[in-house]
Design a protein around this motif. Structure first.
Motif, short mmCIF file in Angstrom:
data_model
loop_
_atom_site.label_atom_id
_atom_site.label_comp_id
_atom_site.label_asym_id
_atom_site.label_seq_id
_atom_site.Cartn_x
_atom_site.Cartn_y
_atom_site.Cartn_z
N VAL A 18 -10.34 3.18 -8.10
CA VAL A 18 -10.55 1.72 -8.73
C VAL A 18 -11.70 0.89 -7.90
CG1 VAL A 18 -9.53 -0.45 -9.11
CG2 VAL A 18 -8.13 1.56 -9.22
N ILE A 19 -11.79 1.43 -6.56
CA ILE A 19 -13.07 0.83 -5.85
C ILE A 19 -13.41 1.80 -5.21
CG2 ILE A 19 -12.16 -1.69 -5.76
CD1 ILE A 19 -11.09 -1.16 -2.94
N ASP A 20 -14.73 1.68 -4.65
CA ASP A 20 -15.42 2.67 -3.90
C ASP A 20 -14.52 3.06 -2.55
OD1 ASP A 20 -17.74 3.00 -5.40
OD2 ASP A 20 -18.83 1.41 -4.29
N PRO A 21 -14.40 4.37 -2.29
CA PRO A 21 -13.90 4.93 -1.10
C PRO A 21 -14.08 4.21 0.13
CG PRO A 21 -14.63 6.98 -2.38
CD PRO A 21 -15.39 5.57 -2.96
N GLU A 22 -15.49 3.69 0.34
CA GLU A 22 -15.78 2.87 1.40
C GLU A 22 -14.95 1.51 1.44
OE1 GLU A 22 -18.15 4.19 -0.69
OE2 GLU A 22 -18.75 5.74 0.41
N ALA A 23 -14.97 0.81 0.44
CA ALA A 23 -13.87 -0.21 0.15
C ALA A 23 -12.57 0.03 0.40
CB ALA A 23 -14.29 -0.79 -1.23
N VAL A 24 -12.27 0.91 0.10
CA VAL A 24 -10.66 1.36 0.48
C VAL A 24 -10.68 1.37 1.86
CG1 VAL A 24 -8.94 3.02 0.22
CG2 VAL A 24 -10.45 2.68 -1.76
N GLN A 25 -11.58 1.95 2.76
CA GLN A 25 -11.74 2.08 4.12
C GLN A 25 -11.45 0.93 4.58
OE1 GLN A 25 -11.11 5.23 5.83
NE2 GLN A 25 -10.87 3.59 7.63
N THR A 26 -12.39 -0.02 4.09
CA THR A 26 -12.37 -1.54 4.66
C THR A 26 -11.02 -2.20 4.34
OG1 THR A 26 -14.98 -1.72 4.16
CG2 THR A 26 -13.47 -3.83 4.41
N LEU A 27 -10.50 -1.99 3.39
CA LEU A 27 -9.10 -2.61 3.11
C LEU A 27 -8.01 -1.74 3.97
CD1 LEU A 27 -7.18 -4.34 1.08
CD2 LEU A 27 -7.00 -2.01 -0.26
N THR A 28 -8.12 -0.57 4.36
CA THR A 28 -7.22 -0.10 5.16
C THR A 28 -7.14 -0.42 6.64
OG1 THR A 28 -8.08 2.05 4.95
CG2 THR A 28 -6.27 1.74 3.32
N ASP A 29 -8.74 -0.62 6.96
CA ASP A 29 -8.76 -0.94 8.38
C ASP A 29 -8.30 -2.04 8.89
OD1 ASP A 29 -10.35 1.43 8.67
OD2 ASP A 29 -12.30 0.44 8.68
N THR A 30 -7.87 -3.18 7.78
CA THR A 30 -7.22 -4.49 8.26
C THR A 30 -5.76 -4.06 8.31
OG1 THR A 30 -6.76 -4.91 5.90
CG2 THR A 30 -8.76 -5.67 6.75
N ALA A 31 -5.09 -2.91 8.12
CA ALA A 31 -3.70 -2.79 8.36
C ALA A 31 -3.19 -3.05 9.68
CB ALA A 31 -3.49 -1.27 8.18
N PHE A 32 -1.80 -3.51 9.58
CA PHE A 32 -1.10 -3.93 11.04
C PHE A 32 0.19 -2.91 10.96
CE2 PHE A 32 2.21 -5.83 13.20
CZ PHE A 32 1.75 -6.19 14.40
N ASP A 33 0.10 -2.13 12.02
CA ASP A 33 1.14 -1.30 12.14
C ASP A 33 2.32 -1.88 12.77
OD1 ASP A 33 2.77 1.00 12.84
OD2 ASP A 33 1.40 2.22 13.99
N ASN A 34 3.68 -1.75 12.10
CA ASN A 34 4.88 -2.38 12.35
C ASN A 34 5.43 -1.80 13.42
OD1 ASN A 34 4.56 -5.00 10.88
ND2 ASN A 34 5.09 -3.54 8.91
N GLY A 35 5.28 -0.48 13.68
CA GLY A 35 5.82 0.26 14.79
C GLY A 35 7.18 0.84 14.09
N ASP A 36 7.44 0.69 12.89
CA ASP A 36 8.68 1.32 12.54
C ASP A 36 8.48 2.18 11.37
OD1 ASP A 36 7.97 -0.77 10.51
OD2 ASP A 36 9.80 -1.74 10.34
N GLY A 37 7.43 2.79 11.32
CA GLY A 37 7.14 3.77 10.01
C GLY A 37 6.60 2.84 8.62
N SER A 38 6.25 1.47 9.01
CA SER A 38 5.78 0.79 7.95
C SER A 38 4.22 0.16 8.34
CB SER A 38 6.60 -0.42 7.29
OG SER A 38 6.96 -1.25 8.36
N ALA A 39 3.61 -0.27 7.62
CA ALA A 39 2.24 -0.87 7.99
C ALA A 39 2.07 -1.87 6.95
CB ALA A 39 1.10 -0.02 8.24
N GLU A 40 1.38 -3.07 7.35
CA GLU A 40 0.99 -4.22 6.40
C GLU A 40 -0.29 -4.29 6.26
OE1 GLU A 40 2.92 -7.69 6.97
OE2 GLU A 40 4.51 -7.11 8.25
N ILE A 41 -0.84 -4.27 5.13
CA ILE A 41 -2.24 -4.28 4.71
C ILE A 41 -2.44 -5.88 3.78
CG2 ILE A 41 -4.13 -3.36 3.40
CD1 ILE A 41 -2.87 -0.64 3.81
#
Length: 79
Positions: A18-41
């Motif tokens: 949908v968007i360039d892979p570089e934009a996907v990387q930017t999006l996923t780089d903002t993730a917060f790992d909850n430490g329970d097997g889930s992460a919030e983007i």
């Protein structure tokens, strides 16, 4: 849009269709790992396969109920 179509679109979004892979990387780089097997983007939650048996990406957000206000992390808190 059906739930299935939304799921297909979400998968395509995170696979760079949908968007360039570089934009996907930017999006996923903002993730917060909850430490329970889930992460919030921002706007999305990624759940690892160890939690539900398969990887899941879903929309996130807060719906405040009467007497509560959304907190910055999206969980309602008492007003």
């Amino acid at each position: 849009m059906t739930a299935g179509q939304l799921a297909d679109w979400t998968r395509a979004l995170f696979e760079g269709e949908v968007i360039d892979p570089e934009a996907v990387q930017t999006l996923t780089d903002t993730a917060f790992d909850n430490g329970d097997g889930s992460a919030e983007i921002p706007g999305w939650v990624s759940v690892g396969p160890d939690l539900l048996g398969t990887p899941v990406i879903t929309a996130s957000g807060a719906a405040a109920t009467p007497g509560t206000t959304p907190s910055p992390r999206g969980s309602p808190s008492r007003a």
